[in-house]
Design an enzyme around this catalytic site. Structure first.
Site, PDB file in Angstrom:
ATOM      1  N   HIS A   1     -35.643 -57.049 -28.803  1.00  0.00           N
ATOM      2  CA  HIS A   1     -36.539 -56.599 -29.843  1.00  0.00           C
ATOM      3  C   HIS A   1     -35.771 -57.129 -31.310  1.00  0.00           C
ATOM      4  O   HIS A   1     -35.095 -56.301 -31.593  1.00  0.00           O
ATOM      5  CB  HIS A   1     -36.947 -55.152 -29.881  1.00  0.00           C
ATOM      6  CG  HIS A   1     -37.849 -54.438 -30.702  1.00  0.00           C
ATOM      7  ND1 HIS A   1     -38.115 -53.090 -31.034  1.00  0.00           N
ATOM      8  CD2 HIS A   1     -38.417 -55.225 -31.780  1.00  0.00           C
ATOM      9  CE1 HIS A   1     -38.873 -53.084 -31.923  1.00  0.00           C
ATOM     10  NE2 HIS A   1     -39.234 -54.188 -32.386  1.00  0.00           N
TER      11      HIS A   1
ATOM     12  N   ASP B   1     -32.097 -53.662 -28.913  1.00  0.00           N
ATOM     13  CA  ASP B   1     -32.754 -53.468 -30.314  1.00  0.00           C
ATOM     14  C   ASP B   1     -31.698 -54.504 -30.980  1.00  0.00           C
ATOM     15  O   ASP B   1     -30.554 -53.854 -31.202  1.00  0.00           O
ATOM     16  CB  ASP B   1     -32.799 -52.132 -30.748  1.00  0.00           C
ATOM     17  CG  ASP B   1     -34.105 -51.226 -30.059  1.00  0.00           C
ATOM     18  OD1 ASP B   1     -34.836 -52.170 -29.867  1.00  0.00           O
ATOM     19  OD2 ASP B   1     -34.073 -50.279 -30.189  1.00  0.00           O
TER      20      ASP B   1
ATOM     21  N   SER C   1     -34.165 -41.868 -27.306  1.00  0.00           N
ATOM     22  CA  SER C   1     -33.681 -40.632 -27.304  1.00  0.00           C
ATOM     23  C   SER C   1     -34.443 -39.589 -26.092  1.00  0.00           C
ATOM     24  O   SER C   1     -33.682 -38.961 -25.696  1.00  0.00           O
ATOM     25  CB  SER C   1     -34.090 -39.975 -28.617  1.00  0.00           C
ATOM     26  OG  SER C   1     -35.474 -39.943 -29.155  1.00  0.00           O
TER      27      SER C   1
ATOM     28  N   GLY D   1     -36.340 -49.121 -37.134  1.00  0.00           N
ATOM     29  CA  GLY D   1     -35.032 -48.635 -37.869  1.00  0.00           C
ATOM     30  C   GLY D   1     -34.315 -47.533 -36.968  1.00  0.00           C
ATOM     31  O   GLY D   1     -32.845 -47.933 -37.117  1.00  0.00           O
ATOM     32  N   PHE D   2     -34.653 -46.707 -36.588  1.00  0.00           N
ATOM     33  CA  PHE D   2     -34.038 -45.592 -36.085  1.00  0.00           C
ATOM     34  C   PHE D   2     -34.651 -44.942 -34.762  1.00  0.00           C
ATOM     35  O   PHE D   2     -35.906 -45.012 -34.825  1.00  0.00           O
ATOM     36  CB  PHE D   2     -33.854 -44.688 -37.197  1.00  0.00           C
ATOM     37  CG  PHE D   2     -33.258 -45.168 -38.461  1.00  0.00           C
ATOM     38  CD1 PHE D   2     -31.775 -45.045 -38.500  1.00  0.00           C
ATOM     39  CD2 PHE D   2     -33.894 -45.523 -39.567  1.00  0.00           C
ATOM     40  CE1 PHE D   2     -31.198 -45.817 -39.626  1.00  0.00           C
ATOM     41  CE2 PHE D   2     -33.351 -46.336 -40.673  1.00  0.00           C
ATOM     42  CZ  PHE D   2     -31.773 -46.221 -40.561  1.00  0.00           C
ATOM     43  N   SER D   3     -33.972 -44.306 -33.865  1.00  0.00           N
ATOM     44  CA  SER D   3     -34.557 -43.768 -32.821  1.00  0.00           C
ATOM     45  C   SER D   3     -34.645 -42.247 -33.155  1.00  0.00           C
ATOM     46  O   SER D   3     -34.275 -41.635 -34.475  1.00  0.00           O
ATOM     47  CB  SER D   3     -33.621 -43.710 -31.630  1.00  0.00           C
ATOM     48  OG  SER D   3     -32.257 -43.350 -32.030  1.00  0.00           O
ATOM     49  N   GLY D   4     -35.245 -41.620 -32.748  1.00  0.00           N
ATOM     50  CA  GLY D   4     -35.603 -40.086 -32.848  1.00  0.00           C
ATOM     51  C   GLY D   4     -36.614 -39.595 -34.063  1.00  0.00           C
ATOM     52  O   GLY D   4     -36.298 -38.679 -34.309  1.00  0.00           O
TER      53      GLY D   4
ATOM     54  N   ASP E   1     -43.511 -48.372 -28.235  1.00  0.00           N
ATOM     55  CA  ASP E   1     -42.204 -47.875 -28.656  1.00  0.00           C
ATOM     56  C   ASP E   1     -41.982 -47.032 -29.820  1.00  0.00           C
ATOM     57  O   ASP E   1     -42.632 -47.264 -30.958  1.00  0.00           O
ATOM     58  CB  ASP E   1     -41.412 -49.221 -28.789  1.00  0.00           C
ATOM     59  CG  ASP E   1     -39.973 -49.314 -29.373  1.00  0.00           C
ATOM     60  OD1 ASP E   1     -39.472 -47.917 -29.090  1.00  0.00           O
ATOM     61  OD2 ASP E   1     -39.178 -50.281 -29.575  1.00  0.00           O
ATOM     62  N   GLY E   2     -41.535 -46.095 -29.627  1.00  0.00           N
ATOM     63  CA  GLY E   2     -41.172 -45.143 -30.666  1.00  0.00           C
ATOM     64  C   GLY E   2     -41.717 -43.760 -30.591  1.00  0.00           C
ATOM     65  O   GLY E   2     -42.854 -43.386 -30.341  1.00  0.00           O
ATOM     66  N   GLY E   3     -40.841 -42.709 -30.541  1.00  0.00           N
ATOM     67  CA  GLY E   3     -41.235 -41.228 -30.268  1.00  0.00           C
ATOM     68  C   GLY E   3     -41.951 -40.936 -29.272  1.00  0.00           C
ATOM     69  O   GLY E   3     -42.689 -39.863 -29.037  1.00  0.00           O
TER      70      GLY E   3
HETATM   71  C1  DX5 Z   1     -37.159 -48.683 -33.286  1.00  0.00           C
HETATM   72  C2  DX5 Z   1     -36.598 -48.984 -32.118  1.00  0.00           C
HETATM   73  C3  DX5 Z   1     -36.976 -47.962 -30.815  1.00  0.00           C
HETATM   74  C4  DX5 Z   1     -36.647 -46.754 -31.184  1.00  0.00           C
HETATM   75  C5  DX5 Z   1     -37.184 -45.675 -30.192  1.00  0.00           C
HETATM   76  O1  DX5 Z   1     -36.227 -48.604 -34.519  1.00  0.00           O
HETATM   77  O2  DX5 Z   1     -37.171 -50.132 -31.903  1.00  0.00           O
HETATM   78  O3  DX5 Z   1     -36.846 -48.473 -29.671  1.00  0.00           O
HETATM   79  O4  DX5 Z   1     -34.929 -46.766 -31.009  1.00  0.00           O
HETATM   80  O5  DX5 Z   1     -36.460 -44.486 -30.298  1.00  0.00           O
HETATM   81  P1  DX5 Z   1     -37.040 -43.327 -29.656  1.00  0.00           P
HETATM   82  O6  DX5 Z   1     -37.538 -43.378 -28.438  1.00  0.00           O
HETATM   83  O7  DX5 Z   1     -35.879 -42.374 -29.847  1.00  0.00           O
HETATM   84  O8  DX5 Z   1     -38.240 -42.958 -30.886  1.00  0.00           O
END
Ligand code: DX5
Length: 235
Positions: free
Chosen positions: A74, A45, A201, A149-152, A178-180
């Site tokens: 990405h 990322d 995560s 922007g952020f994971s989790g 991708d995401g959550g």
């Molecule tokens: C979004 C990123 C994702 C994100 C996924 O900001 O592109 O790849 O880190 O993180 P999780 O799997 O924790 O939602």
């Protein structure tokens, strides 16, 4: 009733991909090493603190990445063409956002120049019409199920409608989500039609990374089975 397996060819080859959101080169290498014996691909990322309100490692940190694993980049950045030109990894997938400022012709040229493959990413709120403007530009799409922007963050299930439309129209495309993602949402994403699943995560946030990957893969296998069963019942 006969299941038309070729229609769901992609769903038989679900791939789990680890997303790496690193702020330092040391972190990046550590995470690649942590998954390289379990997964075929990692997604790196890259954020510019402009397209998204967060910043990750810069281009200079992406030189000489370890061999033996496939890379996806990405690009959560404005003007991704400027970044892509600097990537030396051949055969990498470059995911650019339809919402980003970019010269799309230059993006295509940059991807071709570095010997990569182009993929089209879109945010949760982006209209399917906007996404479909790029339908013939690539056979690889990335549906974001969180705001990048952020994971989790929590999986946004409304995106599934767009995944379904894309899958219905393009049975052979690769559709990544991708995401959550966790052992529950992975099933929903696959049921909607995704065949490549990205998680951060749910992999790196767990104590036992190999067990976490195994559990996600098991959940994915169940989802494929359920999808075939549903096709048989209602198909
Ligand atoms: C979004 C990123 C994702 C994100 C996924 O900001 O592109 O790849 O880190 O993180 P999780 O799997 O924790 O939602």
């Amino acid at each position: 009733m006969q299941v038309n397996e070729s229609r769901y060819a992609n769903l038989k080859t679900i791939e789990l991909i680890a997303a790496i959101l690193a702020k330092t080169r040391a972190e990046l290498i550590k995470q690649i090493k942590a998954v390289e014996s379990y997964l075929k691909t990692v997604q790196i990322d890259i954020m510019d603190n402009d397209f998204v309100p967060n910043k990750t490692i810069g281009l200079e940190q992406l030189r000489n990445l370890p061999a033996g694993i496939n890379y996806e980049f990405h690009w959560m950045v404005q003007n991704p063409e400027k970044f892509i030109r600097e990537i030396k990894n051949k055969n990498a997938l470059h995911l650019v956002h339809v919402e980003a400022m970019m010269d799309f012709e230059k993006v295509k040229k940059a991807v071709a120049a570095v010997g990569g493959k182009l993929g089209i990413a879109f945010n949760p709120e982006t209209s399917i019409e906007k996404v479909l403007e790029y339908e013939k530009e690539s056979n690889y799409f990335l549906a974001m199920t969180v705001h990048p922007g952020f994971s989790g963050q929590k999986y946004i299930s409304e995106v599934e409608d767009k995944i379904k439309i894309l899958r219905e129209r393009n049975p052979e495309y690769d559709i990544e989500v991708d995401g959550g993602i966790n052992i529950e949402t992975i099933k929903r994403a696959i049921a909607a039609g995704a065949n490549r699943i990205v998680a951060a995560s749910a992999i790196f946030g767990q104590k036992d990374i190999s067990l976490a990957i195994k559990e996600l893969e098991q959940a994915a296998a169940l989802a494929i089975k359920a999808r075939y069963t549903r096709t048989e019942v209602h198909g």
